[in-house]
Write an enzyme that holds these catalytic residues in place. Structure first.
Site, short mmCIF file in Angstrom:
data_model
loop_
_atom_site.label_atom_id
_atom_site.label_comp_id
_atom_site.label_asym_id
_atom_site.label_seq_id
_atom_site.Cartn_x
_atom_site.Cartn_y
_atom_site.Cartn_z
N HIS A 1 0.81 -1.16 0.17
CA HIS A 1 -0.03 -0.08 0.02
C HIS A 1 1.06 1.26 0.02
CE1 HIS A 1 0.39 1.33 4.29
NE2 HIS A 1 0.79 0.19 4.63
N ASP B 1 6.27 2.10 6.63
CA ASP B 1 4.87 1.96 6.66
C ASP B 1 4.13 2.74 5.63
OD1 ASP B 1 2.37 0.86 7.09
OD2 ASP B 1 1.85 2.07 8.85
N GLU C 1 -4.97 1.31 2.78
CA GLU C 1 -4.90 0.54 3.73
C GLU C 1 -4.97 0.86 5.18
OE1 GLU C 1 -2.51 -2.21 6.50
OE2 GLU C 1 -2.11 0.13 5.97
N GLU C 2 -4.48 2.15 5.46
CA GLU C 2 -4.17 2.67 6.77
C GLU C 2 -5.76 2.76 7.31
OE1 GLU C 2 -1.68 2.58 8.60
OE2 GLU C 2 -0.12 2.67 7.15
N GLU D 1 4.79 -5.05 3.94
CA GLU D 1 4.11 -4.10 5.02
C GLU D 1 5.17 -3.69 6.16
OE1 GLU D 1 2.13 -1.86 6.29
OE2 GLU D 1 0.30 -2.97 6.03
N HIS E 1 4.12 5.07 12.69
CA HIS E 1 3.07 6.27 12.83
C HIS E 1 3.36 7.59 13.18
CE1 HIS E 1 -0.64 3.32 11.79
NE2 HIS E 1 0.17 2.93 10.84
#
EC number: 3.4.-.-
Length: 962
Positions: free
Chosen positions: A169, A181, A215-216, A241, A314
């Protein structure tokens, strides 16, 4: 007189050999395990054929210049950049003159949409989702694929062998740049396009590269792929991922043994089946696109991801600066090997009836077991194989010990479990002291384990977050505690009641304990498909053989009747008054040659059996426990002249008299059978578990489980030393005592966070568009959330409200914030909606749109029965409602300021039809757009990292009541 001196035995069961050899083995294995876990193999200086690492690194830097969540304008820029890079790579891939390259088809998916839900939660209302795809799908036709463009026909179906999907993604979260990520995954997929369009690497089976978007926010892009024609073609998959920020790429999950074997051929495989079982048992609740490909489509494949440190996940530290080209190469090399194996495989393992109606016909896989060795080799085998070996060990090992015990009784050499024996001629009783030390091991194990676990509760009480930045301080404390107290208790017991059977009894207890563990593990293997208990199988196998060796040693002893006769002859003698106090010198002990010429045994110089008139002092007088080591050393030197090399050198003369006949070197074989495999398997498992869990406290997870887990693993790792630990000198345990004191003080007093291990606090700003009131909020753990909130200048004392309800162990603190500027015009115009009802009041139509956004929501105070978004596709494989109804509908559009039309069907119980119409804003690439977030980032303490709480950084809403 010339004495017959025995040669030095470097592996004798004496203090120095035991201390040095066992310590060297532990250090020689633990140090490489730690190094491998943290150091990433270096990338090659020159790029291998078909890839360009310098190009990959530049692509990663470009991709991570800005935050690019789905609901941001930078996401559109990334989308266009990816299309440009894909076309450039396809056009410039080298082609030989004699052979044309494979056909490459690029699909910019601007048509697919889907309505689905968080299906599978039957006990509560679920969340419905409508999503419009922004995926990019690239198909590289395999050399053995059928020609033609079957996907252009509405009813077109692929033929031949199923293809291979590689997914990554390209959206990030709103508070992270997305380097790992999932930038590295995206760059890896671009390099796979280059690799498989380079001569010499063309795929035999078709390869589909999916750059999915969304995706998130709910795995949206993967769900949308279900409506693309290529989803019918791909049978196996590799999902790339990132759940950390750099390091090694780990094999998180795999559906079966067959696909895992392709990954196992990687140059530097890394991972364990424990991660898959953690997902299966719901210990890990976050999900990746693997969940969709496996659970919804029924595809067979693997999940490869970065996993640590979670403190950067994140956040703004998930950037190119905090990863490396080595990490890129680690994922890329594993992806090349795995994908090349899958696209080159032409067998039938991934074709045929899957036995799962409505899903792909890609065969049936077998549950697997896998783990790496030092990041350089990989063990892969079927769970059925592990189960078979488990059952065999459960049956064969006890039978072998029983048969051996019966044989020992038959030849009159079973000294274990025997208090006395009798002289057959006279009927006299002779003590064997065979029960001495029988219950020593559970005492040592119980106390050392209890003290180690007690530290877990102490740390949780005083400084529970210390593991967040100092996991190795916790490990050092636990290991040193277990080791020191096990040694101390062993030495006290050995000082008070020396026993040559300590090893045999210790291994017997370990055998029984591990047998029970293996029974439990075998049940879980069979009934639940849990494979991470593989280490118990290896552990038990080593302990079983080591225990058997202890029993076999007894065959070297004299028969108990012979021993009794000798003791009977000895008792007829009248010892001098000093014989109770003085041990014989080396010259008084007979040499092997002199012993052969007269009826004399080394036991004859031992202490007599105790009677009422026996002195309270032993033959070798020891005044204090402080002289333990020197007394032991003097004993060893005093007896260095006796016996021949095949006999036990009588290292500790206060043990049972018959122990002189025990082998002196058998211990090293037992130690090597148990310790190395335990250190390797449990050491790697321990570090893997630590990396996966040591920072979950920031998310509200229970840290006590982590501390207890480390304590238990520490005991299990050191357990192979317990049968020999009474032979250790004081040097290493004393050193570990200082380590224990130092780490305990540090763990109780040190501040738990650091610049590289910041505490994550989640931000959201909620705005009531009808009144203009807004609440900025940070969500985090006590007590640190209060320090962070009070550091923000806009926060005024007395206007902070905090609650812990509904935040899973965290606290939400809110305050009136500075108004955001996420859209132009008055804030009342940021969200537009219209509500109309049918004549029968069963259906309500909502028309919703938002300014400068493509994400909105409908929230219902009471769950609705069903809903339909105009123009949407519904897939019967993916339910969009549940038995308890729908409490929330998330709306995602590929176009900005789109208007969604949603028809809602109310349940019969919906007497109060209330809720909210909400839109989301997630683009924070420009300063002053969300000023409260800017202040939080600027003024929060240095040990705080800001991340998102929900899909939107800003949520603007209107309440409705029908």
């Amino acid at each position: 007189m010339v004495s017959s001196r025995r040669g030095f035995n470097p592996i004798a069961f004496t203090p120095w050999p035991v201390t040095i050899l066992s310590s060297l083995v532990y250090l020689a294995l633990i140090i490489p395990i730690i190094v491998v876990h943290h150091l990433v193999p270096p990338a090659p200086k020159e790029s291998p054929a078909g890839v360009d690492l310098e190009e990959a690194w530049h692509d990663l830097q470009h991709l991570t210049r800005q935050y690019h969540p789905y609901n941001s304008h930078s996401n559109d820029e990334v989308h266009q950049w990816l299309l440009k890079r894909i076309h450039a790579i396809s056009a410039t891939s080298a082609r030989s003159e004699s052979q044309s390259g494979p056909e490459v088809f690029v699909f910019d998916d601007n048509q697919t949409n889907l309505t689905f839900s968080s299906a599978g939660v039957a006990a509560t209302a679920i969340t419905g989702v409508y999503f419009e795809s922004r995926n990019i799908v690239v198909y590289i036709r395999g050399t053995e694929d059928e020609p033609g463009e079957w996907w252009k026909s509405p009813d077109g179906e692929p033929s031949g062998k199923g293809g291979v999907l590689v997914n990554a993604h390209y959206d990030s979260v709103s508070t992270g740049y997305g380097a790992t990520d999932n930038g590295v995954g995206v760059i890896t997929t671009l390099q796979l396009l280059k690799y498989f369009t380079t001569p010499g690497h063309y795929p035999r089976k078709g390869l589909v590269l999916l750059f999915n978007n969304g995706e998130e926010d709910f795995l949206n892009g993967a769900y949308a792929y279900s409506q693309h024609p290529m989803s019918k073609f791909t049978h196996t998959f590799l999902n790339l991922e990132g759940a950390g920020a750099g390091g090694r790429a780990v094999l998180f999950r795999s559906t079966d043994t067959e696909v895992t074997r392709f990954y196992g051929k990687s140059e530097h495989p890394f991972g364990t089946v424990l991660a898959r079982d953690a997902f299966k048992l719901k210990f890990i609740r976050s999900e990746t696109d693997y969940h969709v490909f496996d659970g919804v489509f029924g595809m067979r494949g693997l999940d490869v991801a970065f996993m640590e440190p979670r403190s950067r996940y994140h956040t703004d530290q998930d950037d190119a600066r905090h990863t490396s080209i080595d990490s890129v190469w680690h994922m890329l090399s594993a992806a090349i090997t795995t994908t090349e194996g899958l696209v080159s495989y032409t067998g039938d393992a991934f074709d045929g009836d899957s036995g799962d109606g409505g899903k792909l016909n890609n065969g049936i896989g077998t549950l697997g077991v896998w783990f790496d060795f030092f990041g350089s080799s990989f063990a892969v085998f079927q769970l059925n194989t592990l189960f078979g070996h488990s059952v065999a060990l459960l049956v064969v090992a006890p039978l072998l010990l029983i048969i051996t015990s019966v044989a020992l009784f038959a030849v009159d050499k079973m000294y274990m479990f025997s208090m006395y024996t009798y002289i057959s001629e006279s009927g006299g009783q002779v003590s064997l002291y065979g029960l001495r030390g029988m219950f020593r091991f559970p005492l040592i194990l119980g106390i050392s384990t209890a003290l180690t676990i007690a530290l877990a509760f102490l740390i949780m009480k005083v400084n529970p977050f210390i593991i967040y930045s100092s996991p190795y301080a916790v490990w050092s404390m636990m290991l040193s505690t277990c080791m020191f107290f096990a040694w101390f208790i062993s030495c006290v017991a050995d000082f008070a009641r020396p026993s040559a059977l300590h090893r045999a009894y210790a291994f017997s207890w370990m055998f029984g304990i591990m047998w029970v563990f293996l029974v439990i593990a075998t049940v879980y293997q069979k009934q639940h498909g849990i494979a991470s208990s593989y280490f118990i199988v290896f552990y038990f196998a080593g302990v079983a053989v080591a225990t058997w060796i202890s029993y076999l040693e007894l065959f070297g002893l004299p028969k108990t009747q012979d021993y009794a006769r000798r003791q009977g002859r000895l008792s007829d003698r009248t010892p001098s008054s000093d014989s109770h106090f003085l041990a014989p010198s080396a010259d008084e002990l007979p040499s092997s040659s002199s012993a052969a010429g007269r009826d004399f045994n080394p036991e004859d110089v031992e202490d007599e059996e105790p009677t009422e008139s026996t002195s309270l002092l032993r033959g070798q007088q020891r005044t204090t426990f402080a002289n333990y080591a020197s007394a032991r050393g003097s004993q060893e030197s005093n007896i260095s002249n006796q016996g021949n090399n095949s006999l036990h050198p009588k290292d500790h003369r206060l043990e049972q008299k018959w122990s002189i006949y025990l082998m002196s070197s058998a211990w090293i074989l037992q130690f090597l059978l148990v310790a190395p495999i335990v250190i390797i398997l449990l050491g790697q498992l321990g570090l893997f578990l630590t990396s996966a869990t040591y920072q979950i406290g920031a998310d509200g997870g229970s840290q006590l489980v982590i501390y207890i887990g480390i304590a238990v693993l520490s005991v299990l790792i050191l357990l192979p030393l317990f049968p020999f630990i009474h032979r250790f000198t004081y040097h290493i345990p004393t050193f570990l005592l200082f380590i224990l004191i130092g780490t305990l003080v540090y763990n109780l007093t040190a501040f738990p966070f650091s610049h590289s291990n910041r505490l994550k606090l989640a931000f959201v700003q909620e705005m009531d568009l009808a009144t203009g009131n807004n609440q900025a909020s940070l969500v985090g753990v006590e007590p640190y959330i209060h320090d962070a909130v009070h550091a923000i200048p806009s926060v005024q004392d007395g206007k902070i409200s905090c609650t812990s309800h509904g935040y899973g162990g965290r606290t939400k603190c809110s305050w009136p914030g500075l108004k955001p500027k996420v859209a132009e015009g008055p804030y009342k115009d940021w969200v537009s909606y219209n509500i109309s009802q049918t004549k029968d009041d069963k259906i309500t139509r909502f028309e919703v749109s938002g300014k400068n956004t493509r994400a909105c929501k409908l929230l219902f105070d009471s769950p609705i029965a069903d809903f339909h978004v105009q123009g949407s596709v519904v897939d019967k494989r993916i339910p969009h409602t549940g038995p308890k109804g729908v409490s929330e509908i998330r709306l995602w559009s590929r176009n900005w300021e789109n208007t969604w039309t949603v028809d809602v069907e109310w349940t019969k119980k919906n007497s109060e039809r209330t809720g909210k119409v909400m839109c989301l804003w997630s683009d924070d690439n420009d300063l002053h757009v969300i000023p409260e977030l800017d202040l939080a980032r600027k003024f929060a303490p240095w040990w705080v990292a800001i991340t998102k709480l929900r899909d939107g950084l800003v949520e603007g809403s209107y309440s409705f009541e029908l």
